[in-house]
Design a protein around this motif. Structure first.
Motif, PDB file in Angstrom:
ATOM      1  N   LEU A 232       1.375  -0.969  -0.015  1.00  0.00           N
ATOM      2  CA  LEU A 232       0.113  -0.420  -0.115  1.00  0.00           C
ATOM      3  C   LEU A 232       0.942   0.756   0.066  1.00  0.00           C
ATOM      4  CD1 LEU A 232      -2.708  -1.047   2.412  1.00  0.00           C
ATOM      5  CD2 LEU A 232      -2.782   0.077  -0.039  1.00  0.00           C
ATOM      6  N   LEU A 233       1.691   1.482   0.682  1.00  0.00           N
ATOM      7  CA  LEU A 233       2.935   2.453   1.226  1.00  0.00           C
ATOM      8  C   LEU A 233       3.213   2.122  -0.650  1.00  0.00           C
ATOM      9  CD1 LEU A 233       4.661   1.352   4.169  1.00  0.00           C
ATOM     10  CD2 LEU A 233       2.631   3.615   3.845  1.00  0.00           C
TER      11      LEU A 233
ATOM     12  N   ALA B 285      -7.652   0.990   4.694  1.00  0.00           N
ATOM     13  CA  ALA B 285      -5.998   0.694   4.462  1.00  0.00           C
ATOM     14  C   ALA B 285      -5.973   2.926   4.226  1.00  0.00           C
ATOM     15  CB  ALA B 285      -6.313   0.324   3.180  1.00  0.00           C
ATOM     16  N   ALA B 286      -6.605   3.503   4.073  1.00  0.00           N
ATOM     17  CA  ALA B 286      -6.521   4.619   3.922  1.00  0.00           C
ATOM     18  C   ALA B 286      -5.757   5.173   5.621  1.00  0.00           C
ATOM     19  CB  ALA B 286      -7.544   5.716   3.769  1.00  0.00           C
ATOM     20  N   ALA B 287      -6.978   4.780   6.069  1.00  0.00           N
ATOM     21  CA  ALA B 287      -6.295   5.028   7.675  1.00  0.00           C
ATOM     22  C   ALA B 287      -4.890   4.595   8.408  1.00  0.00           C
ATOM     23  CB  ALA B 287      -7.178   4.162   8.826  1.00  0.00           C
ATOM     24  N   CYS B 288      -4.142   4.071   8.340  1.00  0.00           N
ATOM     25  CA  CYS B 288      -3.010   3.037   8.607  1.00  0.00           C
ATOM     26  C   CYS B 288      -2.339   4.167   7.465  1.00  0.00           C
ATOM     27  CB  CYS B 288      -3.319   2.123   8.022  1.00  0.00           C
ATOM     28  SG  CYS B 288      -0.996   0.599   8.444  1.00  0.00           S
TER      29      CYS B 288
ATOM     30  N   VAL C 135      -6.015   0.726  -2.672  1.00  0.00           N
ATOM     31  CA  VAL C 135      -5.785  -1.295  -2.412  1.00  0.00           C
ATOM     32  C   VAL C 135      -5.147  -1.773  -3.292  1.00  0.00           C
ATOM     33  CG1 VAL C 135      -7.344  -2.385  -4.429  1.00  0.00           C
ATOM     34  CG2 VAL C 135      -8.282   0.114  -4.257  1.00  0.00           C
ATOM     35  N   SER C 136      -4.519  -2.769  -2.003  1.00  0.00           N
ATOM     36  CA  SER C 136      -3.895  -4.040  -2.348  1.00  0.00           C
ATOM     37  C   SER C 136      -4.395  -5.077  -3.103  1.00  0.00           C
ATOM     38  CB  SER C 136      -3.259  -4.168  -0.818  1.00  0.00           C
ATOM     39  OG  SER C 136      -2.231  -5.179  -1.175  1.00  0.00           O
TER      40      SER C 136
END
Length: 297
Positions: free
Chosen positions: A58-59, A224-227, A246-247
């Motif tokens: 994600l990063l 996922a955006a939160a992390c 998205v992953s």
């Protein structure tokens, strides 16, 4: 402790050292050294089976937080050091920050065993990366984590982006419950946790910023955006509001993992109580993430 020593021996066999200069393209190395250096670097410490691969993916997909990998994993370093024409650790570190950056930011993931095998000691690692913001990724449920690690080592299935549900099921079909193996991996994970906590304490004695502490369970429950936005804020990166997160990574564990973990807890209540006492302070420092209900639409 014997298990950690054995793991380090296995990792050293994977990593025999840097290729001789004669086998490398040093002209390309010199050319790559002309690339700009990142404006920011960060380090993510983690324990195996804590969802680190999904977070790294994600990063990387933000294209603003580096191409995040286990850059110091001895399993990967033979190919990576040759691809970067690095003849030494210094060469490799210099090239990593230049070639793995995105958006003038570079980051990598590393475990304590990897750190000791590649750098030799913590002082050498801290001399280069002690100034970087850090993230510390663990898992609240240590027993389930140990079951997942036992399952990965036994079946050889680690991540799921390219595996079908049938393939995942087939890989685990013959797996048997093994309390001794689960206990072994619990001790292995606890050693990494304790060693990383000691390293973090050493860092903070120098006035370094406290790490952003995250856990697998919160990352899985929150958007996922939160992390990723929490990590971005921690290291000082502004991400666009319309960025998608998205992953293809998805959960590998199934009911079998839960059954093995529940059986182990029932059979070893004294150990479970001990683990809860030992880990209480560490778990209490985890940074909370918004749940789906609390997240903005």
């Amino acid at each position: 402790m014997r298990g950690i020593a054995r793991l380090r021996q296995l990792l050293r066999r994977k990593w025999a050292g840097y290729a001789p200069i004669s086998a490398l393209d040093r002209a390309q190395f010199d050319q790559d050294m002309l690339r700009p250096v990142p404006q920011q670097q960060y380090v993510m410490f983690f324990t195996p089976r804590s969802g680190s691969s999904r977070v790294a993916d994600l990063l990387s997909r933000t294209k603003r937080m580096g191409r995040v990998t286990e850059s110091f994993n001895p399993n990967f370093m033979p190919n990576m050091t040759r691809a970067m024409n690095a003849a030494s650790l210094e060469d490799y570190c210099l090239m990593l920050e230049r070639r793995m950056q995105k958006g003038r930011v570079a980051g990598f993931q590393i475990t304590q065993p990897q750190l000791h095998v590649v750098f030799g000691n913590e002082s050498r690692f801290l001399a280069r990366y002690g100034h970087c913001p850090t993230i510390w990724l663990i898992r609240r449920d240590l027993v389930l984590q140990a079951v997942s690690l036992y399952k990965m080592v036994t079946t050889g299935v680690s991540h799921s982006p390219h595996l079908s549900a049938d393939a995942l099921h087939h890989a685990a079909a013959g797996l048997i419950y093994d309390a001794a193996a689960i206990c072994y991996w619990i001790n292995h994970l606890r050693h990494i946790e304790r060693a990383t906590e000691a390293l973090i304490a050493r860092l903070q004695e120098t006035g370094a910023q406290a790490p952003l502490r995250l856990c697998y369970e919160d990352n899985a429950a929150a958007p996922a955006a939160a992390c990723i936005r929490a990590i971005a804020a921690h290291i000082g990166v502004d991400l666009p509001q319309d960025l998608a997160f998205v992953s293809p990574h998805r959960k590998v564990g199934n009911d079998q993992n839960q059954q093995f973990a529940e059986r182990f807890r029932n059979e070893h209540p004294a150990l479970i109580n001990q683990l809860e006492r030992e880990r209480a302070t560490m778990l209490g420092k985890i940074t909370p993430l918004p749940t789906p209900d609390a997240a903005p639409p």
